[in-house]
Design a protein around this motif. Sequence first.
Motif, PDB file in Angstrom:
ATOM      1  N   VAL A  45       0.718  -1.280  -0.036  1.00 43.30           N
ATOM      2  CA  VAL A  45      -0.020  -0.023   0.012  1.00 43.30           C
ATOM      3  C   VAL A  45       0.874   1.361   0.099  1.00 43.30           C
ATOM      4  O   VAL A  45       0.664   2.116  -0.847  1.00 43.30           O
ATOM      5  N   THR A  46       1.962   1.162   0.828  1.00 40.82           N
ATOM      6  CA  THR A  46       2.666   2.460   0.884  1.00 40.82           C
ATOM      7  C   THR A  46       4.156   2.287   0.198  1.00 40.82           C
ATOM      8  O   THR A  46       4.655   3.599   0.146  1.00 40.82           O
ATOM      9  N   SER A  47       4.391   1.206  -0.024  1.00 45.35           N
ATOM     10  CA  SER A  47       5.718   0.985  -0.775  1.00 45.35           C
ATOM     11  C   SER A  47       6.746   1.189   0.207  1.00 45.35           C
ATOM     12  O   SER A  47       7.718   1.093  -0.286  1.00 45.35           O
ATOM     13  N   GLU A  48       6.734   1.375   1.507  1.00 45.83           N
ATOM     14  CA  GLU A  48       7.458   1.313   2.484  1.00 45.83           C
ATOM     15  C   GLU A  48       8.180  -0.015   2.553  1.00 45.83           C
ATOM     16  O   GLU A  48       7.620  -0.939   2.718  1.00 45.83           O
ATOM     17  N   GLY A  49       9.387  -0.003   2.917  1.00 43.88           N
ATOM     18  CA  GLY A  49      10.134  -0.970   3.347  1.00 43.88           C
ATOM     19  C   GLY A  49       9.888  -1.508   4.682  1.00 43.88           C
ATOM     20  O   GLY A  49       9.838  -0.447   5.628  1.00 43.88           O
ATOM     21  N   VAL A  50       9.719  -2.794   5.025  1.00 44.70           N
ATOM     22  CA  VAL A  50       9.566  -3.318   6.502  1.00 44.70           C
ATOM     23  C   VAL A  50      10.316  -4.527   6.773  1.00 44.70           C
ATOM     24  O   VAL A  50      10.846  -4.962   5.691  1.00 44.70           O
ATOM     25  N   ALA A  51      10.512  -5.032   8.132  1.00 47.50           N
ATOM     26  CA  ALA A  51      11.347  -6.259   8.106  1.00 47.50           C
ATOM     27  C   ALA A  51      10.447  -6.959   8.989  1.00 47.50           C
ATOM     28  O   ALA A  51       9.484  -6.917   9.779  1.00 47.50           O
TER      29      ALA A  51
END
Length: 446
Positions: A45-51
Amino acid sequence: MDDPLEDSGAGAGAGDRRVIFGKYEMGRLLGQGMFAKVYYARDLVTSEGVAVKVIKTEQVRKEGLMEQITREISVMRLVRHRNVVQLTEVMATKTKIFLVMEYVRGGELFAKVAKGRLKEDLARKYFQQLISAIDYCHSRGVSHRDLKPENLLLDENEDLKVSDFGLSALPEQLRNDGMLHTQCGTPAYVAPEVLRKKGYDGATADIWSCGVILYVLLAGCLPFREDNVMHMYKKIFKAEYEFPPWFSADARRLISKLLMVNPSQRFTIPAIKQNPWFSKGLETPIAINELDHRDENKPESEKFSVKRSKSSPPFYNAFEFISSMSTGFDLSGMFETSRKSGSLFTSKFGAPIIMNKLESVAKKLNLKISFSNQNEYKLKMQGVSEGRKGKLSVTAEVFEVAPEVAVVELSKAAGDTLEYKKLCEEYIRPGLQEIVWSWQGEDSNR
């Protein structure tokens, strides 16, 4: 690449994309332990990176470590601080648990120290941020118990983030003497009272570990260096170490007060904050939940006029949430007590907004409203007319699961069950439609 979706039932996207729960595209492996692997992933949705930490439930169960996992989740929910890695979501399948966390791009502080000692000002900055985070943890009753440079990460701004709360302790782990008794941590960083296998105060033991970390940052090596572990223990028991010649006098005095063998003589955090070396150029980081949020992050406040409460709703155990909201499997055996089944739904709105909407629905249905004295996020809605088994009474309670995710539990407090089900299905459920993300057992993926 090792497939995090293998036997998980989480579901995958089209082509070669590995997508879990329709929300995160899984990428490269970042690291792994005995029972878990951590992957880089992208929020679709946000295209942000997560772990994403993927834990194998069968192995954890066999080793009797499920309590440790639930504690880690509870702790990460409690410590909302900008110098602590944040947990954003918890999901599960029959075979795996997925912890979605903030992705910290800069890697471990250990990697930086391994290249050589740090300049004093930079070491001071990291130590200030470490103490700020640990002070906040201690204020929430959390002892980390495994502080070391490998568990301290750096973000893209070179700010420190404390990670890995797998060995952390909460107040309920204290014995009758008010002390912790589990021997854990990394030997070179562990306080002498922990090694002696006697009762110890977790917060005070964390301070010793902070002292060792500060020494390592300034020296580029450990204060207690021995190939033989027992010889190293002997040095720790006596606080036997030497300062390199480049250590400033103020730094030496501070470390000497942190590495006191007697816990009662060891510096406390208030004393650390008053120390001249520590306080130089200090910028005070604040907890995330104390930050001002921009209006665009709270669109619901434009829809409903509600004054936010200073307190927070109770925490809904992550595994209870997973068990109740997921279809086809039951994780109730993972925790000691199971919440009674009721009508559940999740919401992305804040607890005050949800309470406001519940009140509005109750008033439209001409139900009498009363609030709990112990919990402002719990209310009772009672009918005015007599039913088959007296007046129908419904209890609604809001719980936090993760940031921006709440669970609302509706249950019958009194009256006839059929009347309760009819009220929920025909009136309450439609009335709450605009704040509901998903009802129990329904697909919540967007």
